[in-house]
Design an enzyme around this catalytic site. Structure first.
Site, PDB file in Angstrom:
ATOM      1  N   LEU A 239       0.863  -1.185   0.000  1.00  0.00           N
ATOM      2  CA  LEU A 239       0.000   0.000   0.000  1.00  0.00           C
ATOM      3  C   LEU A 239       0.900   1.236   0.000  1.00  0.00           C
ATOM      4  CD1 LEU A 239      -2.982  -0.834   2.401  1.00  0.00           C
ATOM      5  CD2 LEU A 239      -2.969  -0.703  -0.099  1.00  0.00           C
ATOM      6  N   HIS A 240       1.318   1.633  -1.187  1.00  0.00           N
ATOM      7  CA  HIS A 240       2.305   2.704  -1.316  1.00  0.00           C
ATOM      8  C   HIS A 240       1.814   4.041  -0.753  1.00  0.00           C
ATOM      9  CE1 HIS A 240       4.534   0.102  -4.109  1.00  0.00           C
ATOM     10  NE2 HIS A 240       3.422  -0.065  -4.788  1.00  0.00           N
TER      11      HIS A 240
END
Length: 310
Positions: A239-240
């Protein structure tokens, strides 16, 4: 002390969408507006997706459309990761929230001129075209920026769109080069950190049991997780972009170094590379806090707690 004022510059993207939800759920943050940029998908979709996410959260935060192409190059998009809409995984209704008439770059300029100096943080989650364009058009606003907290780049992890370059920087390396040279404090959440923020089946199951918004987050994650698990052989997907918002809320969950970061714009082989002087081997002055690690458990606890509030 009041809520921290931020502008989120974004190209949703499922992980952008989770980042926006995290910010909307956090009273410590006052989102002055969302500016959309072309990136993961073209601008007509990123602005629409941003409005859908704001509406999903039951908010009316204004959304502005910014630049539809990089400063000097053709647009490169990432439908192969995010699907043809950018938010594939679940079908959301057409947004009723109107798109603001003002151009996103003009909104950034006007907001920074209006607010007290040093009180607005810029949070770019996509290519840096809008930010660089605003700085070009209105150099007087640069010194008014409190900090830029962005997702982009990589050092030990290399790249995710080429062997050397991360997508956001690669799409508009000229814009990134100008932003990194702006002289304001910058925090970088690169692949080195975001690849440690991996989803798990347990977390996705928890999301799925948390009502409508949790169900949507789970479906988004399921969609782009398929791409990343096949690519990296990992158990979940990174989950950048939520790491940007999480750093604002809980910087204690992250660790990094103040280093010099330069952007490669001339090489065909390493175009868009973030040349991060992690080991201090040059005499170039530090210009960014480059994050290298994240407390994965703490990060997902924060996400779960906040999304549960929506």
């Amino acid at each position: 002390m009041g809520a921290r004022k931020i502008i989120i510059d974004t190209d949703p993207g499922q992980d952008d969408a989770v980042a926006i939800l995290l910010a909307l759920a956090s009273p410590e943050l006052e989102i002055l507006g969302l500016t959309a940029v072309a990136g993961n998908v073209p601008l007509d979709l990123t602005q629409r997706n941003a409005r859908q996410v704001v509406e999903l959260a039951g908010r009316d935060t204004p959304v502005f459309a910014g630049c539809n192409r990089p400063l000097a190059r053709p647009l490169v998009t990432a439908e192969h990761v995010h699907g043809k809409t950018g938010l594939d995984g679940i079908t959301l209704p057409d947004p009723n929230l109107p798109l603001q008439q003002q151009h996103g770059v003009d909104f950034i300029i006007e907001t920074l001129r209006r607010e007290a100096p040093g009180t607005v943080t810029l949070c770019p989650l996509g290519p840096l075209t809008n930010i660089a364009t605003a700085f070009r058009r209105a150099p007087d606003i640069v010194e008014k920026v409190e900090r830029i907290v962005l997702m982009g780049g990589g050092f030990f992890e290399g790249g995710n769109i080429t062997p050397a370059a991360e997508f956001n920087i690669y799409v508009d390396p000229e814009a990134a080069k100008e932003v990194f040279a702006c002289g304001r404090p910058i925090t970088v959440l690169p692949l080195d950190a975001t690849h440690k923020a991996l989803t798990s089946r347990d977390w996705i199951a928890t999301m799925r049991g948390m009502g409508r918004i949790g169900e949507v987050v789970a479906s988004w994650t399921d969609f782009f997780e398929r791409f990343d698990t096949e690519k990296y052989g990992s158990e979940g997907a990174p989950l950048h972009d939520p790491c940007v918002i999480a750093w604002l809320l809980r910087p204690d969950l992250f660790s990094g170094r103040e280093i010099n970061v330069e952007i490669e714009t001339g090489s065909e082989l390493t175009l868009g590379m973030t040349v991060a002087d992690w080991w201090g081997v040059t005499d170039r002055a530090p210009n960014a806090l480059f994050i290298g690690d994240v407390d994965r458990a703490g990060f997902f606890d924060l996400l779960t707690e906040r999304i549960g509030r929506l």
